[in-house]
Write an enzyme that holds these catalytic residues in place. Structure first.
Site, short mmCIF file in Angstrom:
data_model
loop_
_atom_site.label_atom_id
_atom_site.label_comp_id
_atom_site.label_asym_id
_atom_site.label_seq_id
_atom_site.Cartn_x
_atom_site.Cartn_y
_atom_site.Cartn_z
N GLU A 102 0.26 -1.44 5.60
CA GLU A 102 1.36 -0.99 6.48
C GLU A 102 1.15 0.46 6.90
O GLU A 102 1.54 0.84 8.01
CB GLU A 102 2.70 -1.14 5.74
CG GLU A 102 3.92 -0.85 6.60
CD GLU A 102 4.36 0.61 6.59
OE1 GLU A 102 5.25 0.95 7.40
OE2 GLU A 102 3.82 1.41 5.79
N ASP B 5 0.82 -1.21 0.00
CA ASP B 5 0.00 0.00 0.00
C ASP B 5 0.85 1.26 0.00
O ASP B 5 2.04 1.24 0.32
CB ASP B 5 -0.94 0.01 1.21
CG ASP B 5 -0.20 -0.14 2.54
OD1 ASP B 5 0.74 -0.95 2.60
OD2 ASP B 5 -0.57 0.54 3.51
#
Length: 237
Positions: free
Chosen positions: A143, A81
């Protein structure tokens, strides 16, 4: 397509924005498109692949190289991400190369690291250097906000969720691809989140001394937190 620059441009062009609390109102959110690309990429190169769904549209992807006779396992990790694109003044998903740099959302954090690790992992799979350990590459989700992906993987080593097929136990060493200006960082301060509640006592506004103002109590908590934060830089050698 194993050149890191070419890989990076492909990765940047695939939106994988972490909503970080935003409403899911755009096509750029979540990691599903990048997950699909990574799975197809690994399969194209004949590498094993394990996909662990964490939430709808969010999954961890793992691959592995086993070395004959190896007793140690090294983990590569990079997240899928990126942070949102609010305020960007360039097209976020159109990678542009200029003056030796790649511009686009995630080119630094952390699709640059993901591309580098993909390239290195493929080279290890092809060359199989002597005395190499087993190598596992995890490409985790979420994350940038609540760390759903890495927390789920760690929980699997503890037996709290089903164990991963390609990494059933904690590795001996982990290398995480975060941007550090190429400085080696051997530890991370981590993150702790908690909820603090201060309680008061209601009273009539004409007689405030009969009550307890919960806002004042919270202000004292905030002041002490600020004081503690100021002391932290000098608390370690």
């Amino acid at each position: 397509m194993t050149d890191p620059v070419t890989l990076l441009k492909s990765l940047v062009a695939i939106p994988s924005v972490n909503p970080m609390g935003r409403a899911l109102s755009g096509d750029e959110y979540l990691e599903a498109r990048l997950t699909d690309w990574l799975v197809a990429f690994l399969k194209t190169h004949g590498l094993p692949c394990e996909v662990i769904s964490i939430e709808p549209g969010r999954a961890n992807v793992l691959t592995r190289i086993d070395a004959p006779g190896a007793t140690k396992t090294v983990l590569f990790d990079a997240h899928q991400d990126t942070v949102p694109v609010d305020g960007m003044t360039i097209p976020p998903f159109e990678p542009m190369e200029r003056d030796g740099r790649i511009y686009g959302r995630g080119s630094c954090d952390v699709k640059g690291g993901l591309a580098a690790m993909l390239s290195a992992f493929l080279r290890l799979a092809q060359d199989r250097p002597a005395r190499m350990p087993n190598v596992v590459f995890s490409m985790t989700c979420d994350e940038e906000a609540t760390s759903l992906g890495i927390n789920h993987m760690v929980a699997s080593w503890k037996g709290e969720v089903p164990r991963y097929r390609l990494l059933p136990h904690a590795p001996d060493v982990a290398i995480v691809a975060e941007p550090t200006l190429l400085d080696i960082v051997v530890a991370h301060r981590g993150a702790v989140r908690w909820k603090i509640v201060t309680r008061g006592r209601a009273c009539h506004s004409s007689r405030p001394k009969e009550g307890i103002n919960a806002i004042y109590r919270m202000a004292e908590v905030v002041r002490l937190l600020e004081q503690y934060a100021e002391s932290l830089p000098g608390s370690r050698p």
